[in-house]
Design a protein around this motif. Structure first.
Motif, PDB file in Angstrom:
ATOM      1  N   ILE A   1     -44.244 -10.681  16.110  1.00 33.80           N
ATOM      2  CA  ILE A   1     -42.873 -10.747  16.913  1.00 33.80           C
ATOM      3  C   ILE A   1     -42.395  -9.434  17.161  1.00 33.80           C
ATOM      4  O   ILE A   1     -42.887  -8.633  16.636  1.00 33.80           O
ATOM      5  CB  ILE A   1     -41.885 -11.847  15.962  1.00 33.80           C
ATOM      6  N   ASP A   2     -41.680  -9.335  18.165  1.00 36.05           N
ATOM      7  CA  ASP A   2     -41.061  -8.073  18.710  1.00 36.05           C
ATOM      8  C   ASP A   2     -39.664  -8.220  18.773  1.00 36.05           C
ATOM      9  O   ASP A   2     -39.126  -8.950  19.846  1.00 36.05           O
ATOM     10  CB  ASP A   2     -41.914  -7.699  20.033  1.00 36.05           C
ATOM     11  N   LEU A   3     -38.832  -7.820  17.938  1.00 35.16           N
ATOM     12  CA  LEU A   3     -37.388  -7.796  18.001  1.00 35.16           C
ATOM     13  C   LEU A   3     -36.885  -6.681  18.699  1.00 35.16           C
ATOM     14  O   LEU A   3     -35.506  -6.511  18.496  1.00 35.16           O
ATOM     15  CB  LEU A   3     -36.837  -7.932  16.495  1.00 35.16           C
ATOM     16  N   SER A   4     -37.230  -5.723  18.998  1.00 34.31           N
ATOM     17  CA  SER A   4     -36.993  -4.424  19.664  1.00 34.31           C
ATOM     18  C   SER A   4     -36.827  -4.418  21.246  1.00 34.31           C
ATOM     19  O   SER A   4     -36.274  -3.620  21.852  1.00 34.31           O
ATOM     20  CB  SER A   4     -37.829  -3.263  19.505  1.00 34.31           C
TER      21      SER A   4
ATOM     22  N   PRO B   1     -45.215  -5.355   8.050  1.00 34.77           N
ATOM     23  CA  PRO B   1     -44.803  -6.806   8.767  1.00 34.77           C
ATOM     24  C   PRO B   1     -44.268  -6.439   9.928  1.00 34.77           C
ATOM     25  O   PRO B   1     -43.295  -5.451  10.291  1.00 34.77           O
ATOM     26  CB  PRO B   1     -44.115  -7.446   7.985  1.00 34.77           C
ATOM     27  N   ALA B   2     -44.390  -6.917  11.130  1.00 33.31           N
ATOM     28  CA  ALA B   2     -44.034  -6.770  12.471  1.00 33.31           C
ATOM     29  C   ALA B   2     -42.524  -6.940  12.500  1.00 33.31           C
ATOM     30  O   ALA B   2     -41.907  -6.293  13.204  1.00 33.31           O
ATOM     31  CB  ALA B   2     -44.793  -7.765  13.650  1.00 33.31           C
ATOM     32  N   PHE B   3     -42.059  -8.047  11.656  1.00 37.65           N
ATOM     33  CA  PHE B   3     -40.660  -8.256  11.706  1.00 37.65           C
ATOM     34  C   PHE B   3     -39.961  -7.018  11.290  1.00 37.65           C
ATOM     35  O   PHE B   3     -38.681  -6.623  11.829  1.00 37.65           O
ATOM     36  CB  PHE B   3     -40.391  -9.486  10.669  1.00 37.65           C
ATOM     37  N   ILE B   4     -40.257  -6.360  10.260  1.00 42.09           N
ATOM     38  CA  ILE B   4     -39.386  -5.197   9.684  1.00 42.09           C
ATOM     39  C   ILE B   4     -39.715  -3.859  10.700  1.00 42.09           C
ATOM     40  O   ILE B   4     -38.622  -3.330  10.917  1.00 42.09           O
ATOM     41  CB  ILE B   4     -40.277  -4.858   8.323  1.00 42.09           C
ATOM     42  N   VAL B   5     -41.086  -3.818  11.057  1.00 38.78           N
ATOM     43  CA  VAL B   5     -41.238  -2.694  11.823  1.00 38.78           C
ATOM     44  C   VAL B   5     -40.252  -2.672  13.123  1.00 38.78           C
ATOM     45  O   VAL B   5     -39.357  -1.690  13.803  1.00 38.78           O
ATOM     46  CB  VAL B   5     -42.641  -2.414  12.312  1.00 38.78           C
ATOM     47  N   THR B   6     -40.299  -3.889  13.939  1.00 42.01           N
ATOM     48  CA  THR B   6     -39.463  -3.973  15.126  1.00 42.01           C
ATOM     49  C   THR B   6     -38.110  -4.146  15.113  1.00 42.01           C
ATOM     50  O   THR B   6     -37.248  -3.760  15.740  1.00 42.01           O
ATOM     51  CB  THR B   6     -40.174  -5.244  16.064  1.00 42.01           C
ATOM     52  N   LEU B   7     -37.550  -4.676  13.789  1.00 42.52           N
ATOM     53  CA  LEU B   7     -36.221  -4.950  13.549  1.00 42.52           C
ATOM     54  C   LEU B   7     -35.493  -3.332  13.277  1.00 42.52           C
ATOM     55  O   LEU B   7     -34.622  -2.967  13.814  1.00 42.52           O
ATOM     56  CB  LEU B   7     -35.914  -5.595  12.237  1.00 42.52           C
ATOM     57  N   GLY B   8     -36.297  -2.697  12.507  1.00 45.13           N
ATOM     58  CA  GLY B   8     -36.162  -0.993  12.378  1.00 45.13           C
ATOM     59  C   GLY B   8     -36.126  -0.326  13.643  1.00 45.13           C
ATOM     60  O   GLY B   8     -35.165   0.488  13.740  1.00 45.13           O
ATOM     61  N   SER B   9     -37.087  -0.455  14.351  1.00 47.85           N
ATOM     62  CA  SER B   9     -37.247   0.376  15.721  1.00 47.85           C
ATOM     63  C   SER B   9     -36.139  -0.221  16.577  1.00 47.85           C
ATOM     64  O   SER B   9     -35.716   0.854  17.402  1.00 47.85           O
ATOM     65  CB  SER B   9     -38.552   0.070  16.271  1.00 47.85           C
TER      66      SER B   9
END
Length: 340
Positions: A49-52, A110-118
């Motif tokens: 997933i990409d939250l950024s 995890p993608a969720f954490i990375v893209t949330l932070g970015s």
């Protein structure tokens, strides 16, 4: 497809809803959501997933506005200035996707954490580059790239159908002129076709499905999973960058917040379109249908004078129903498979 007709048919009963102008307005409205959703489709099919992407779109809008303004003021022709703005938007977006992909693939975060932070980092960068305001001062002519159309239809006496150039009309005839397929819609359609080809007809697409279906099996078959994941997140950011660039052309300004409200809508479009959150299943055409469902639904509710908060409630309910239908279908198919 069934959900699409269930929603569209009741709302399309009114005469105003069925007009050509309203149809074109819906297409313009779904353009940014669809572009964000295209990248999300690839990422979610691969079980990520990409939250950024919402803030990547905002950053791209700001960066492209600065590039267009600076190059035009330096004496560059309008088309060259627009091209440089596009390259700046795509380059900045791809950089964000590269960082996301490297951390996810190489460091196994995890993608969720990375893209949330970015998303927070990119948000700060967008506001910083925009100096917490809107980037203005772009050449007025750049608006034509974002608002003019492939075709024009002028109703009434003396009207007609025009292609590739806007007719010189004023007054009542101008109010009767319909823009058919604005350039952002045309560009988005081209991106959709390219994404469909990549996902359905190339090795890249097959690897995406394989990684989402079973990453360990993909590794054992020799698929370069880490490199592929990096490419997926770069692709997701690039489509968001294109959305940001087109928004700059449309509004003749760079906005540091324009993509923020579109993130959840893009994810909703992907889910409604049938892409599995568990990875390994989904399609580009499904995402297109999902974006259309949301746009038609919200437009129809506005025309019915439904208050804004009810619109959010209805869209949220549709997302939940879509997931339940998807899970029920998988359960039924699984039972049939075991029964056979």
């Amino acid at each position: 497809m069934i959900a699409f007709f269930i929603i569209v048919v009741p709302l399309s009963g009114g005469a105003t809803f069925l007009t050509l102008r309203n149809a074109m307005n819906i297409l313009v409205a779904i353009t940014p959501v669809l572009l964000l959703g295209l990248g999300q489709t690839f990422v979610i099919i691969s079980a990520g997933i990409d939250l950024s992407v919402g803030w990547v779109m905002s950053l791209a809008s700001v960066v492209s506005a600065h590039a267009i303004r600076a190059s035009f003021n330096a004496g560059a022709p309008l088309f060259l200035a627009a091209t440089l703005g596009f390259l700046a938007a795509v380059g900045a977006s791809a950089g964000v996707g590269l960082v996301n992909g490297l951390i996810i693939a190489k460091l196994k975060v995890p993608a969720f954490i990375v893209t949330l932070g970015s998303s927070f980092i990119v948000r700060g960068m967008a506001l910083l580059f925009a100096e917490n305001t809107t980037v203005i001062g772009l050449p007025a002519e750049i608006r034509d790239y974002g608002n003019e159309s492939l075709f024009y239809l002028v109703g009434g006496e003396g009207g007609g159908f025009y292609a590739f150039f806007r007719p010189d009309v004023t007054g009542a005839m101008l109010r009767q002129m319909d823009r058919i397929f604005t350039w952002p819609v045309v560009i988005t359609a081209i991106v959709v076709i390219i994404c469909m080809f990549i996902l359905n007809r190339t090795q890249f697409g097959r690897h995406t499905y394989a990684i989402g279906g079973n990453m360990q099996a993909a590794l054992r078959t020799g698929i370069p999973v880490e490199r592929h994941i990096i490419k997926l997140y770069m692709l997701s950011s690039v489509t968001a960058g294109i959305a940001g660039f087109l928004s700059t052309l449309r509004f003749t300004a760079g906005s540091a917040v324009i993509g923020d409200p579109l993130l959840l809508s893009s994810i909703a479009a992907v889910i409604i379109g049938g892409v599995s959150l568990f990875g390994g299943a989904g399609s580009i055409i499904g995402t297109v249908i999902g974006a259309l469902i949301i746009a038609v639904l919200t437009t129809g509710l506005v025309m019915m004078n439904v208050q804004a908060f009810w619109q959010f409630i209805v869209v949220g309910a549709v997302v939940i129903i879509a997931v339940l239908i998807d899970q029920s279908r998988d359960l039924i198919l699984g039972r049939r498979g075991r029964g056979s």
